[in-house]
Design a protein around this motif. Sequence first.
Motif, PDB file in Angstrom:
ATOM      1  N   ARG A 233       0.834  -1.211   0.000  1.00  0.00           N
ATOM      2  CA  ARG A 233       0.000   0.000   0.000  1.00  0.00           C
ATOM      3  C   ARG A 233       0.866   1.258   0.000  1.00  0.00           C
ATOM      4  O   ARG A 233       0.532   2.258  -0.630  1.00  0.00           O
ATOM      5  CB  ARG A 233      -0.940  -0.025   1.215  1.00  0.00           C
ATOM      6  CG  ARG A 233      -1.970  -1.135   1.128  1.00  0.00           C
ATOM      7  CD  ARG A 233      -2.725  -1.341   2.433  1.00  0.00           C
ATOM      8  NE  ARG A 233      -3.640  -0.254   2.721  1.00  0.00           N
ATOM      9  CZ  ARG A 233      -4.398  -0.204   3.813  1.00  0.00           C
ATOM     10  NH1 ARG A 233      -4.323  -1.177   4.719  1.00  0.00           N
ATOM     11  NH2 ARG A 233      -5.222   0.811   4.007  1.00  0.00           N
ATOM     12  N   ALA A 234       1.995   1.207   0.704  1.00  0.00           N
ATOM     13  CA  ALA A 234       2.902   2.355   0.718  1.00  0.00           C
ATOM     14  C   ALA A 234       3.552   2.555  -0.652  1.00  0.00           C
ATOM     15  O   ALA A 234       3.715   3.686  -1.124  1.00  0.00           O
ATOM     16  CB  ALA A 234       3.968   2.176   1.799  1.00  0.00           C
ATOM     17  N   ALA A 289      -6.775  -4.656   2.328  1.00  0.00           N
ATOM     18  CA  ALA A 289      -5.599  -4.738   3.206  1.00  0.00           C
ATOM     19  C   ALA A 289      -4.334  -5.180   2.478  1.00  0.00           C
ATOM     20  O   ALA A 289      -3.233  -4.992   2.974  1.00  0.00           O
ATOM     21  CB  ALA A 289      -5.885  -5.683   4.373  1.00  0.00           C
ATOM     22  N   LYS A 290      -4.505  -5.830   1.299  1.00  0.00           N
ATOM     23  CA  LYS A 290      -3.372  -6.225   0.445  1.00  0.00           C
ATOM     24  C   LYS A 290      -2.575  -7.404   1.005  1.00  0.00           C
ATOM     25  O   LYS A 290      -1.351  -7.450   0.894  1.00  0.00           O
ATOM     26  CB  LYS A 290      -2.434  -5.040   0.166  1.00  0.00           C
ATOM     27  CG  LYS A 290      -3.120  -3.807  -0.388  1.00  0.00           C
ATOM     28  CD  LYS A 290      -3.841  -4.063  -1.697  1.00  0.00           C
ATOM     29  CE  LYS A 290      -4.440  -2.779  -2.257  1.00  0.00           C
ATOM     30  NZ  LYS A 290      -5.276  -3.018  -3.454  1.00  0.00           N
ATOM     31  N   ASP A 304      -5.978  -7.773  -9.688  1.00  0.00           N
ATOM     32  CA  ASP A 304      -4.837  -8.433 -10.347  1.00  0.00           C
ATOM     33  C   ASP A 304      -3.504  -8.056  -9.713  1.00  0.00           C
ATOM     34  O   ASP A 304      -2.542  -8.839  -9.772  1.00  0.00           O
ATOM     35  CB  ASP A 304      -4.811  -8.064 -11.836  1.00  0.00           C
ATOM     36  CG  ASP A 304      -5.897  -8.775 -12.622  1.00  0.00           C
ATOM     37  OD1 ASP A 304      -6.416  -9.790 -12.125  1.00  0.00           O
ATOM     38  OD2 ASP A 304      -6.231  -8.305 -13.725  1.00  0.00           O
ATOM     39  N   GLN A 305      -3.441  -6.873  -9.090  1.00  0.00           N
ATOM     40  CA  GLN A 305      -2.201  -6.423  -8.472  1.00  0.00           C
ATOM     41  C   GLN A 305      -1.687  -7.425  -7.443  1.00  0.00           C
ATOM     42  O   GLN A 305      -0.482  -7.666  -7.324  1.00  0.00           O
ATOM     43  CB  GLN A 305      -2.421  -5.062  -7.805  1.00  0.00           C
ATOM     44  CG  GLN A 305      -1.200  -4.490  -7.112  1.00  0.00           C
ATOM     45  CD  GLN A 305      -1.525  -3.286  -6.244  1.00  0.00           C
ATOM     46  OE1 GLN A 305      -2.577  -3.228  -5.611  1.00  0.00           O
ATOM     47  NE2 GLN A 305      -0.645  -2.303  -6.236  1.00  0.00           N
ATOM     48  N   ILE A 312       3.813  -9.770  -2.116  1.00  0.00           N
ATOM     49  CA  ILE A 312       2.945 -10.917  -1.843  1.00  0.00           C
ATOM     50  C   ILE A 312       3.563 -12.210  -2.355  1.00  0.00           C
ATOM     51  O   ILE A 312       3.544 -13.245  -1.695  1.00  0.00           O
ATOM     52  CB  ILE A 312       1.560 -10.711  -2.502  1.00  0.00           C
ATOM     53  CG1 ILE A 312       0.961  -9.355  -2.073  1.00  0.00           C
ATOM     54  CG2 ILE A 312       0.628 -11.854  -2.149  1.00  0.00           C
ATOM     55  CD1 ILE A 312       0.752  -9.187  -0.598  1.00  0.00           C
ATOM     56  N   VAL A 313       4.133 -12.164  -3.562  1.00  0.00           N
ATOM     57  CA  VAL A 313       4.741 -13.343  -4.178  1.00  0.00           C
ATOM     58  C   VAL A 313       6.231 -13.347  -3.839  1.00  0.00           C
ATOM     59  O   VAL A 313       7.004 -12.558  -4.372  1.00  0.00           O
ATOM     60  CB  VAL A 313       4.532 -13.331  -5.706  1.00  0.00           C
ATOM     61  CG1 VAL A 313       5.146 -14.578  -6.325  1.00  0.00           C
ATOM     62  CG2 VAL A 313       3.056 -13.225  -6.046  1.00  0.00           C
ATOM     63  N   MET A 314       6.630 -14.235  -2.933  1.00  0.00           N
ATOM     64  CA  MET A 314       8.021 -14.265  -2.488  1.00  0.00           C
ATOM     65  C   MET A 314       8.934 -14.766  -3.603  1.00  0.00           C
ATOM     66  O   MET A 314       8.568 -15.689  -4.341  1.00  0.00           O
ATOM     67  CB  MET A 314       8.167 -15.150  -1.247  1.00  0.00           C
ATOM     68  CG  MET A 314       7.594 -14.533   0.007  1.00  0.00           C
ATOM     69  SD  MET A 314       7.916 -15.515   1.494  1.00  0.00           S
ATOM     70  CE  MET A 314       6.784 -16.876   1.232  1.00  0.00           C
ATOM     71  N   PRO A 315      10.104 -14.196  -3.741  1.00  0.00           N
ATOM     72  CA  PRO A 315      11.023 -14.624  -4.796  1.00  0.00           C
ATOM     73  C   PRO A 315      11.597 -16.010  -4.509  1.00  0.00           C
ATOM     74  O   PRO A 315      11.660 -16.453  -3.358  1.00  0.00           O
ATOM     75  CB  PRO A 315      12.125 -13.559  -4.745  1.00  0.00           C
ATOM     76  CG  PRO A 315      12.100 -13.045  -3.353  1.00  0.00           C
ATOM     77  CD  PRO A 315      10.653 -13.092  -2.931  1.00  0.00           C
ATOM     78  N   ALA A 316      12.009 -16.696  -5.578  1.00  0.00           N
ATOM     79  CA  ALA A 316      12.665 -17.999  -5.414  1.00  0.00           C
ATOM     80  C   ALA A 316      13.914 -17.825  -4.563  1.00  0.00           C
ATOM     81  O   ALA A 316      14.664 -16.870  -4.719  1.00  0.00           O
ATOM     82  CB  ALA A 316      13.027 -18.565  -6.779  1.00  0.00           C
ATOM     83  N   GLY A 317      14.102 -18.719  -3.649  1.00  0.00           N
ATOM     84  CA  GLY A 317      15.283 -18.669  -2.799  1.00  0.00           C
ATOM     85  C   GLY A 317      15.109 -17.894  -1.508  1.00  0.00           C
ATOM     86  O   GLY A 317      16.013 -17.900  -0.659  1.00  0.00           O
TER      87      GLY A 317
END
Length: 344
Positions: A233-234, A289-290, A304-305, A312-317
């Motif tokens: 949100r920020a 709330a995101k 879609d955001q 929200i989508v954690m990077p691989a690793g």
Amino acid sequence: MTTYHKQTTAILAAAVALAGPAWAEGELNIYNWGNYTNPELIEKFEEEFDVEVNLDGYDSNEILLAKVREGNTGYDIVVPSDSTAQIMIEQGLLAEVKPNEMENFSNMDPQWIDVYWDEGRNYTVPWQWGTTSFTVDTEVFDGDIDTLALMFEPPEELQGRINMLSDMPEVINAALRYRGYERCNSNTDELRDITELLTAAKEHWRTMDYATIEKLTSGDVDLSQTWNGAALRARDQRPTLEYAYPVEGFTGWMDNAAVLADAPNMENAKLFMNFIMEPENAALISDFAKYANGISGSEEFMDDQLKNAPEIVMPAGAPTPDFVKPCPQEVTDMYNRIWTRLKQ
């Protein structure tokens, strides 16, 4: 307070409890984290069930727990985080409303059913889940952000430009991770080291505040310990912000809707619990709330955001989020002493 419907037969009452047709009336009093409840969700519930919803806010699990322990709050629904939910269940503060027998329970993501704080879901349903790390303006600091060193031993460009959460477990657990120590730690030498680390780091912190979105978007700070949804949100208002996944680790958590044992509007509270397990309604919570919500099928109704956001989508690793269970009282007492000294 009036009862939640005017039907007089037990058969109709059971149908309302399970299926939730728009026969309810009266009030529902919700005590939730501030800036965390979608007004559209409340309006939809009010219109569907002819219930007037009253909403109050808090900014820490400690405040919630202290308020509820006093008794006679007048609240029906509360939203404790996982470890606080376990404490409230153990202390008899929550009603065993059996969400696992409600109509919409079939929508719950199976991974969130047998959770440590409420195995099988007899007391709680998911509200939102996420992570606690920090977000930093990469225009101000252009180095590697995936380390807790930025909070505890910050580079010159971030000194005096940092906000930390005013949250004892989050701050102390982050320090424990940075030093490579176990959580719920009672080792006096290690806790002495943590105390010295925090005391020295505080010299570089501008504030300790839960209002992380406001602190960041106003330009008051350039780094803030925060939650992933708040970071998103920020970033909507300050595009150069980036959420960190520190190699030392970070907190995972779930906030849960629950019903107080002394709820004055018990049946309306049960209706609300079933209502937020409906995928479309869970999506309304997430859109505001995101955060992810733990209800299967809600994704198709979400903005879609949320499906692609790096917060929200954690990077691989990235490390696996660390869900921290309640510490023994003796450890909590030691943490309280560290915290009291830090806040002086």
